[in-house]
Design a protein around this motif. Structure first.
Motif, mmCIF file in Angstrom:
data_model
loop_
_atom_site.group_PDB
_atom_site.id
_atom_site.type_symbol
_atom_site.label_atom_id
_atom_site.label_comp_id
_atom_site.label_asym_id
_atom_site.label_seq_id
_atom_site.Cartn_x
_atom_site.Cartn_y
_atom_site.Cartn_z
ATOM 1 N N VAL A 1 1.352 -7.594 9.384
ATOM 2 C CA VAL A 1 1.828 -7.807 8.013
ATOM 3 C C VAL A 1 0.862 -8.705 7.232
ATOM 4 O O VAL A 1 0.650 -8.494 6.041
ATOM 5 C CB VAL A 1 3.261 -8.388 8.022
ATOM 6 C CG1 VAL A 1 3.692 -8.854 6.646
ATOM 7 C CG2 VAL A 1 4.236 -7.351 8.555
ATOM 8 N N THR B 1 -3.025 5.409 10.297
ATOM 9 C CA THR B 1 -2.425 5.913 9.060
ATOM 10 C C THR B 1 -2.179 7.403 9.198
ATOM 11 O O THR B 1 -3.066 8.162 9.585
ATOM 12 C CB THR B 1 -3.338 5.637 7.846
ATOM 13 O OG1 THR B 1 -4.616 6.231 8.067
ATOM 14 C CG2 THR B 1 -3.505 4.148 7.615
ATOM 15 N N PHE C 1 -2.084 -6.361 6.458
ATOM 16 C CA PHE C 1 -1.690 -5.257 5.585
ATOM 17 C C PHE C 1 -0.398 -5.633 4.841
ATOM 18 O O PHE C 1 0.670 -5.106 5.150
ATOM 19 C CB PHE C 1 -1.457 -3.973 6.394
ATOM 20 C CG PHE C 1 -2.692 -3.410 7.035
ATOM 21 C CD1 PHE C 1 -3.549 -2.584 6.321
ATOM 22 C CD2 PHE C 1 -2.993 -3.693 8.358
ATOM 23 C CE1 PHE C 1 -4.690 -2.055 6.911
ATOM 24 C CE2 PHE C 1 -4.126 -3.170 8.958
ATOM 25 C CZ PHE C 1 -4.977 -2.351 8.223
ATOM 26 N N PRO C 2 -0.484 -6.521 3.834
ATOM 27 C CA PRO C 2 0.738 -6.901 3.117
ATOM 28 C C PRO C 2 1.395 -5.709 2.406
ATOM 29 O O PRO C 2 2.605 -5.682 2.222
ATOM 30 C CB PRO C 2 0.281 -7.957 2.121
ATOM 31 C CG PRO C 2 -1.185 -8.078 2.251
ATOM 32 C CD PRO C 2 -1.652 -7.233 3.381
ATOM 33 N N GLU C 3 0.599 -4.732 2.050
ATOM 34 C CA GLU C 3 1.092 -3.474 1.488
ATOM 35 C C GLU C 3 0.581 -2.350 2.382
ATOM 36 O O GLU C 3 -0.603 -2.342 2.747
ATOM 37 C CB GLU C 3 0.589 -3.258 0.053
ATOM 38 C CG GLU C 3 1.160 -4.237 -0.945
ATOM 39 C CD GLU C 3 2.654 -4.066 -1.142
ATOM 40 O OE1 GLU C 3 3.144 -2.913 -1.132
ATOM 41 O OE2 GLU C 3 3.341 -5.092 -1.304
ATOM 42 N N PRO C 4 1.427 -1.383 2.717
ATOM 43 C CA PRO C 4 0.946 -0.271 3.567
ATOM 44 C C PRO C 4 -0.197 0.479 2.889
ATOM 45 O O PRO C 4 -0.130 0.748 1.696
ATOM 46 C CB PRO C 4 2.179 0.631 3.706
ATOM 47 C CG PRO C 4 3.346 -0.201 3.304
ATOM 48 C CD PRO C 4 2.830 -1.241 2.360
ATOM 49 N N PRO D 1 1.591 5.503 1.549
ATOM 50 C CA PRO D 1 3.002 5.391 1.163
ATOM 51 C C PRO D 1 3.926 5.466 2.387
ATOM 52 O O PRO D 1 3.754 6.321 3.255
ATOM 53 C CB PRO D 1 3.221 6.586 0.233
ATOM 54 C CG PRO D 1 1.855 6.946 -0.259
ATOM 55 C CD PRO D 1 0.918 6.594 0.853
ATOM 56 N N THR D 2 4.893 4.555 2.451
ATOM 57 C CA THR D 2 5.822 4.497 3.574
ATOM 58 C C THR D 2 7.243 4.361 3.036
ATOM 59 O O THR D 2 7.530 3.424 2.295
ATOM 60 C CB THR D 2 5.485 3.295 4.495
ATOM 61 O OG1 THR D 2 4.139 3.422 4.932
ATOM 62 C CG2 THR D 2 6.408 3.230 5.687
ATOM 63 N N LYS D 3 8.107 5.307 3.397
ATOM 64 C CA LYS D 3 9.506 5.242 2.973
ATOM 65 C C LYS D 3 10.401 4.645 4.048
ATOM 66 O O LYS D 3 11.389 4.010 3.741
ATOM 67 C CB LYS D 3 10.015 6.637 2.596
ATOM 68 C CG LYS D 3 9.411 7.187 1.337
ATOM 69 C CD LYS D 3 10.064 8.492 0.959
ATOM 70 C CE LYS D 3 9.452 9.019 -0.329
ATOM 71 N NZ LYS D 3 10.120 10.237 -0.769
#
Length: 175
Positions: A125, A49, A128-131, A134-136
């Motif tokens: 995935v 991260t 980690f279904p959600e990062p 924050p990832t743009k």
């Protein structure tokens, strides 16, 4: 582009590493740079991260069944192996390592099994279904040839134009 002697040695080391030794080396390098609490090493991926909203991705496996013997010509400027270099995607790993050497800290994902269906990416995935941060943008440094860019479900025409402003041409991809 001419690589420094140190960079040439690093790239050759990456190209000639087994997938397991490359996985261990990348885990070590990311832990040194990001700290052990920010690096998640699993069987099929390594994830670090970062502190900027970009995720850089490369895969550690190649289509070769063993590490290549590298031959060089013309003062080390052209490299080749009898069955290939294994640069898909060791060149992407090299690029990411160079980026984090410059004190930028994007999130990093190194996966295995890309050449046989994206196993490492799918495992990541699921875990980690959600990062976690924050990832743009997710940028995978893996492409045949040069000067190509693929935008999967991007929808951001400003970003696409920005990438194309460096001379990249949009191509279709499968992932």
């Amino acid at each position: 582009m001419t690589l420094s002697k140190k960079d040439t040695q690093l790239l050759k080391l990456l190209l000639q590493s087994t997938e397991n030794s490359l996985m261990r080396a990348c885990e070590y390098l990311l832990t040194e740079k990001y700290g052990k609490h920010n690096v998640f090493a699993k069987k099929d991926f390594i994830y670090a991260t970062g502190d900027i909203p970009i995720l850089l991705v490369a895969h550690l496996d190649t289509v070769l069944d063993r590490a290549p013997t590298i031959f060089t010509v013309e003062d080390n400027n052209i490299w080749y192996g009898k069955k290939g270099l294994g640069a898909d995607d060791r060149a992407g790993v090299f690029a990411i390592l160079k980026i984090i050497q410059s004190n930028r800290r994007p999130s990093i994902l190194f996966t295995t099994g890309e050449e046989i269906g994206g196993i490492g990416a799918m495992t990541f995935v699921k875990e980690f279904p959600e990062p976690p941060v924050p990832t743009k943008y997710i940028i995978e440094i893996d492409r045949r040839g040069k000067g190509q860019a693929v935008f999967c479900d991007c929808g951001n025409s400003k970003f696409m134009s920005y990438v194309e402003s460096f001379g990249f041409k949009t191509h279709k991809g499968i992932f």
